[in-house]
Write a protein that holds these residues in place. Structure first.
Motif, PDB file in Angstrom:
ATOM      1  N   LEU A  97      12.077  16.687   6.236  1.00 34.53           N
ATOM      2  CA  LEU A  97      11.351  15.541   5.686  1.00 34.53           C
ATOM      3  C   LEU A  97      11.130  15.713   4.188  1.00 34.53           C
ATOM      4  N   VAL A  98      10.697  16.911   3.801  1.00 37.61           N
ATOM      5  CA  VAL A  98      10.436  17.189   2.392  1.00 37.61           C
ATOM      6  C   VAL A  98      11.742  17.239   1.612  1.00 37.61           C
ATOM      7  N   GLY A  99      12.772  17.834   2.205  1.00 37.99           N
ATOM      8  CA  GLY A  99      14.049  17.909   1.522  1.00 37.99           C
ATOM      9  C   GLY A  99      14.645  16.539   1.225  1.00 37.99           C
ATOM     10  N   VAL A 100      14.502  15.625   2.176  1.00 37.66           N
ATOM     11  CA  VAL A 100      15.012  14.271   1.962  1.00 37.66           C
ATOM     12  C   VAL A 100      14.215  13.579   0.864  1.00 37.66           C
ATOM     13  N   GLN A 101      12.885  13.665   0.940  1.00 34.37           N
ATOM     14  CA  GLN A 101      12.038  12.996  -0.041  1.00 34.37           C
ATOM     15  C   GLN A 101      12.192  13.613  -1.430  1.00 34.37           C
ATOM     16  N   ASN A 102      12.010  14.917  -1.493  1.00 32.17           N
ATOM     17  CA  ASN A 102      11.916  15.604  -2.779  1.00 32.17           C
ATOM     18  C   ASN A 102      13.279  15.896  -3.383  1.00 32.17           C
ATOM     19  N   GLY A 103      14.213  16.327  -2.540  1.00 32.70           N
ATOM     20  CA  GLY A 103      15.503  16.741  -3.058  1.00 32.70           C
ATOM     21  C   GLY A 103      16.526  15.635  -3.132  1.00 32.70           C
ATOM     22  N   LEU A 104      16.734  14.933  -2.030  1.00 29.98           N
ATOM     23  CA  LEU A 104      17.792  13.934  -1.993  1.00 29.98           C
ATOM     24  C   LEU A 104      17.387  12.611  -2.631  1.00 29.98           C
ATOM     25  N   ALA A 105      16.238  12.047  -2.209  1.00 30.84           N
ATOM     26  CA  ALA A 105      15.833  10.747  -2.742  1.00 30.84           C
ATOM     27  C   ALA A 105      15.315  10.874  -4.178  1.00 30.84           C
ATOM     28  N   MET A 106      14.278  11.704  -4.370  1.00 26.85           N
ATOM     29  CA  MET A 106      13.762  11.899  -5.724  1.00 26.85           C
ATOM     30  C   MET A 106      14.807  12.557  -6.622  1.00 26.85           C
ATOM     31  N   GLY A 107      15.590  13.469  -6.045  1.00 30.96           N
ATOM     32  CA  GLY A 107      16.622  14.128  -6.822  1.00 30.96           C
ATOM     33  C   GLY A 107      17.665  13.160  -7.339  1.00 30.96           C
ATOM     34  N   SER A 108      18.053  12.194  -6.498  1.00 28.83           N
ATOM     35  CA  SER A 108      19.023  11.193  -6.947  1.00 28.83           C
ATOM     36  C   SER A 108      18.490  10.419  -8.141  1.00 28.83           C
ATOM     37  N   ILE A 109      17.218  10.049  -8.067  1.00 29.65           N
ATOM     38  CA  ILE A 109      16.610   9.274  -9.150  1.00 29.65           C
ATOM     39  C   ILE A 109      16.435  10.134 -10.395  1.00 29.65           C
ATOM     40  N   SER A 110      16.021  11.389 -10.200  1.00 27.82           N
ATOM     41  CA  SER A 110      15.812  12.276 -11.341  1.00 27.82           C
ATOM     42  C   SER A 110      17.124  12.626 -12.036  1.00 27.82           C
ATOM     43  N   VAL A 111      18.150  12.934 -11.249  1.00 25.89           N
ATOM     44  CA  VAL A 111      19.413  13.411 -11.810  1.00 25.89           C
ATOM     45  C   VAL A 111      20.263  12.273 -12.348  1.00 25.89           C
ATOM     46  N   ASN A 238      27.951   7.151 -11.669  1.00 19.99           N
ATOM     47  CA  ASN A 238      29.159   6.370 -11.925  1.00 19.99           C
ATOM     48  C   ASN A 238      30.385   6.885 -11.193  1.00 19.99           C
ATOM     49  N   SER A 239      30.242   7.974 -10.444  1.00 25.91           N
ATOM     50  CA  SER A 239      31.342   8.488  -9.629  1.00 25.91           C
ATOM     51  C   SER A 239      30.751   9.474  -8.630  1.00 25.91           C
ATOM     52  N   PHE A 240      31.580   9.935  -7.690  1.00 25.95           N
ATOM     53  CA  PHE A 240      31.082  10.899  -6.708  1.00 25.95           C
ATOM     54  C   PHE A 240      30.694  12.220  -7.364  1.00 25.95           C
ATOM     55  N   ARG A 241      31.215  12.498  -8.537  1.00 24.03           N
ATOM     56  CA  ARG A 241      30.803  13.710  -9.241  1.00 24.03           C
ATOM     57  C   ARG A 241      29.301  13.696  -9.507  1.00 24.03           C
ATOM     58  N   ASP A 242      28.763  12.513  -9.749  1.00 18.19           N
ATOM     59  CA  ASP A 242      27.326  12.406  -9.992  1.00 18.19           C
ATOM     60  C   ASP A 242      26.543  12.595  -8.697  1.00 18.19           C
ATOM     61  N   THR A 243      27.076  12.084  -7.589  1.00 20.22           N
ATOM     62  CA  THR A 243      26.465  12.343  -6.281  1.00 20.22           C
ATOM     63  C   THR A 243      26.449  13.843  -6.002  1.00 20.22           C
ATOM     64  N   ALA A 244      27.544  14.500  -6.336  1.00 20.09           N
ATOM     65  CA  ALA A 244      27.669  15.937  -6.078  1.00 20.09           C
ATOM     66  C   ALA A 244      26.650  16.750  -6.857  1.00 20.09           C
ATOM     67  N   LYS A 245      26.216  16.249  -8.022  1.00 17.22           N
ATOM     68  CA  LYS A 245      25.191  16.958  -8.783  1.00 17.22           C
ATOM     69  C   LYS A 245      23.901  17.076  -7.971  1.00 17.22           C
ATOM     70  N   VAL A 246      23.574  16.022  -7.230  1.00 18.57           N
ATOM     71  CA  VAL A 246      22.385  16.049  -6.379  1.00 18.57           C
ATOM     72  C   VAL A 246      22.594  17.019  -5.230  1.00 18.57           C
ATOM     73  N   LEU A 247      23.747  16.933  -4.580  1.00 17.54           N
ATOM     74  CA  LEU A 247      24.024  17.789  -3.428  1.00 17.54           C
ATOM     75  C   LEU A 247      24.056  19.263  -3.815  1.00 17.54           C
ATOM     76  N   ARG A 248      24.499  19.551  -5.030  1.00 18.78           N
ATOM     77  CA  ARG A 248      24.543  20.943  -5.488  1.00 18.78           C
ATOM     78  C   ARG A 248      23.140  21.553  -5.502  1.00 18.78           C
ATOM     79  N   LEU A 249      22.162  20.755  -5.906  1.00 20.68           N
ATOM     80  CA  LEU A 249      20.784  21.238  -5.963  1.00 20.68           C
ATOM     81  C   LEU A 249      20.191  21.407  -4.574  1.00 20.68           C
ATOM     82  N   THR A 250      20.467  20.453  -3.688  1.00 17.60           N
ATOM     83  CA  THR A 250      19.812  20.468  -2.373  1.00 17.60           C
ATOM     84  C   THR A 250      20.486  21.415  -1.394  1.00 17.60           C
ATOM     85  N   ARG A 251      21.771  21.685  -1.580  1.00 12.99           N
ATOM     86  CA  ARG A 251      22.475  22.565  -0.647  1.00 12.99           C
ATOM     87  C   ARG A 251      21.868  23.960  -0.656  1.00 12.99           C
TER      88      ARG A 251
END
Length: 392
Positions: A97-111, A238-251
Motif C-alpha cells: 500500500l505504501v509502495g504504491v502510494q509513496n513510490g509508484l504514484a507519488m514517485g511518478s509525479i515527483s520524477v 515522454n517515453s518508456f525511459r521516463d517510466t523506467a526511472k520510476v521503476l528503478r527507484l521502486t524496484r
C-alpha cells in the motif's frame, strides 16, 4: 522514543542510520505494532483494507520521506529501505500500500511531473488526503510493457482521450487518482497521465480470489473515452525511459520489502520455537530447528547486505538498472526459501493465520513476481554482464 535494533539485523546494518533516521524508524515501528499489527490477520482473512490505515500511516510521515516537496528531514535511501523493511516485517500488504502510494504514484509525479504538478499533488498525497494508484500493467501486457502497451492516448485539442484497460492495479478501488501510462496515438511513445478516478469512463473492479497480499485492493481498470486535460499529462513523461526511472527507484524498495517479509516470518518462527515444547523442552533446543533458523538468518543477512549497498549506490548516484534488478531477483528468491523454512519450524501450525508465518508465506509469492519477475530481472542483469540482450 529509543530505537532498538531488530534481533534479525544480525550484523547491525541499522547502525548506519543517523540518529534522526533511527528516531523516525522507532516512531513508525511503534505505530505499526500498536495500530496495524493487531488487525492485519483479520483483514487478510476477509481481503479488506483496514479503515483509516492510510491517514494513520500518513501521520508517521511515511508518504513524504522520499520527495523534496514533502520530506520532513534529510534522509538516505538506506533509511527509506529500512522503512519498507519495517512495513513488510509487520505485513507485506501494508508495505505494498505504501509502495504504491509513496513510490509508484507519488514517485511518478515527483520524477516526471512539472513543478506545478508536484506542488499540487505531493503534499496532499503525503498527508493521506489523496490516495494514488499506478496503472501500467495490462491484461495482455506485463513484462513486455515497454513494447506491448495497448492503452492509447489520443490528443484532442487541450485534452487527451484515453482508451484501454489495466490489470493488477494496487489501491485502485480506493484511489482518488491513478497514474495511467498509455501510448500516444501520434508518435507511439509512452506518456503518463494523472487521472482522477471520478472521471467519466473510468471504472475499477476489484480482483477477487487472491491468495497473496489479500489486504491490497487490486483492480481491473477500464478506460472508455476518458478525457483528461493537458494540465494532467505528466510533463516529463515522454517515453518508456521516463517510466523506467520510476521503476528503478521502486524496484530496490521491493527488494527491501522482501527482506522485511522474510524477517517477519523468521521472528514469528523464532518466537514459536522458544515457546513450543516437544519431547520435554522447547523445540528451539533441537538441532534440526536451529538449522532451519540459522539458514533463514543467513538468507536474511546476505539479502540485507545487498539492499543496503544498492541503496548506498542510489544515494551516491551510481545505481544502475542492473543493480536494483539483481537485488530484486536475489532477495525475493531467498525470501521464498526463508518463509518455507520458517513455515517448517511451525509444523502444522504454520498453515494457520494465528502464528503469522502463513501470511508471510503466502505473501511472498506476490513479492516474488511483481515489479519485475525473477526471470525479467535476471535478463536485465544478464544483458549487463554479457552485452547481449536475451529477452526474446
Amino acid at each position: 522514543m529509543s530505537f532498538e535494533p531488530l534481533v534479525s539485523d544480525f550484523y547491525d546494518y541499522a547502525s548506519l542510520l543517523s540518529d534522526e533516521e533511527q528516531a523516525a524508524l522507532a516512531r513508525l515501528r511503534a505505530h505499526l505494532e500498536t495500530a496495524v499489527k493487531p488487525v492485519v490477520n483479520e483483514h487478510w482473512q476477509s481481503a479488506t483494507m483496514p479503515e483509516g490505515i492510510m491517514p494513520g500511516l500518513a501521520s508517521t510521515g511515511v508518504f513524504g520521506f522520499a520527495w523534496e516537496e514533502t520530506k520532513p528531514f534529510e534522509n538516505s535511501a538506506v533509511f527509506r529501505g529500512f522503512v519498507a523493511l519495517e512495513l513488510a516485517r509487520v505485513d507485506a500488504s501494508v508495505a505494498t500500500l505504501v509502495g504504491v502510494q509513496n513510490g509508484l504514484a507519488m514517485g511518478s509525479i515527483s520524477v516526471t511531473g512539472s513543478p506545478e504538478q508536484r506542488a499540487e499533488w505531493l503534499p496532499r498525497m503525503a498527508a493521506g488526503e489523496v490516495v494514488g494508484a499506478f496503472g501500467l500493467t495490462e491484461p495482455l501486457s506485463g513484462s513486455d510493457s515497454a513494447q506491448g502497451l495497448r492503452t492509447v492516448a489520443t490528443r484532442d485539442g487541450d485534452e487527451w482521450v484515453l482508451n484501454g484497460s489495466k490489470r493488477w492495479i494496487g489501491n485502485a478501488t480506493v484511489s482518488d487518482i491513478t497514474v495511467i501510462w498509455a501510448k500516444d496515438a501520434a508518435d507511439g511513445q509512452v506518456k503518463g497521465f494523472i487521472v482522477p478516478t471520478s472521471t467519466p469512463g473510468y471504472s475499477a473492479t476489484k480482483i477477487q480470489g487472491k491468495q497473496s497480499l489479500r489486504i491490497v485492493q487490486n483492480a481491473d481498470i477500464t478506460l472508455e473515452d476518458v478525457r483528461v486535460p493537458e494540465s494532467l499529462r505528466l510533463q516529463g513523461a515522454n517515453s518508456f525511459r521516463d517510466t523506467a526511472k520510476v521503476l528503478r527507484l521502486t524496484r530496490a524498495e521491493v527488494a527491501w520489502a522482501a527482506v522485511g517479509n522474510s524477517i517477519g516470518a523468521y521472528e514469528a518462527a523464532l518466537r514459536y520455537a522458544k515457546e513450543r515444547v516437544q519431547f520435554g523442552k522447547p523445540i528451539a533446543g533441537h538441532q534440526l530447528i536451529q538449522d532451519l533458523l540459522v539458514k533463514s538468518m543467513g538468507n536474511i543477512t546476505a539479502s540485507l547486505g545487498m539492499v543496503v549497498r544498492v541503496s548506498q549506490m542510489l544515494d551516491d548516484g551510481t545505481q544502475r538498472d542492473e543493480h536494483s534488478a539483481l537485488a530484486k531477483a536475489f532477495t525475493t528468491a531467498r525470501m521464498r526459501e526463508t518463509v518455507a523454512w520458517c513455515r517448517e519450524v511451525l509444523g502444522g501450525n504454520g498453515i494457520v493465520l494465528d502464528y503469522d508465518v502463513a501470511r508471510h508465506f503466502a505473501d511472498a509469492e506476490a513479492l516474488y513476481s511483481y515489479e519485475g519477475t525473477r526471470e525479467m530481472n535476471t535478463l536485465i542483469v544478464g544483458r549487463s554482464l554479457t552485452g547481449a540482450a536475451a529477452f526474446v
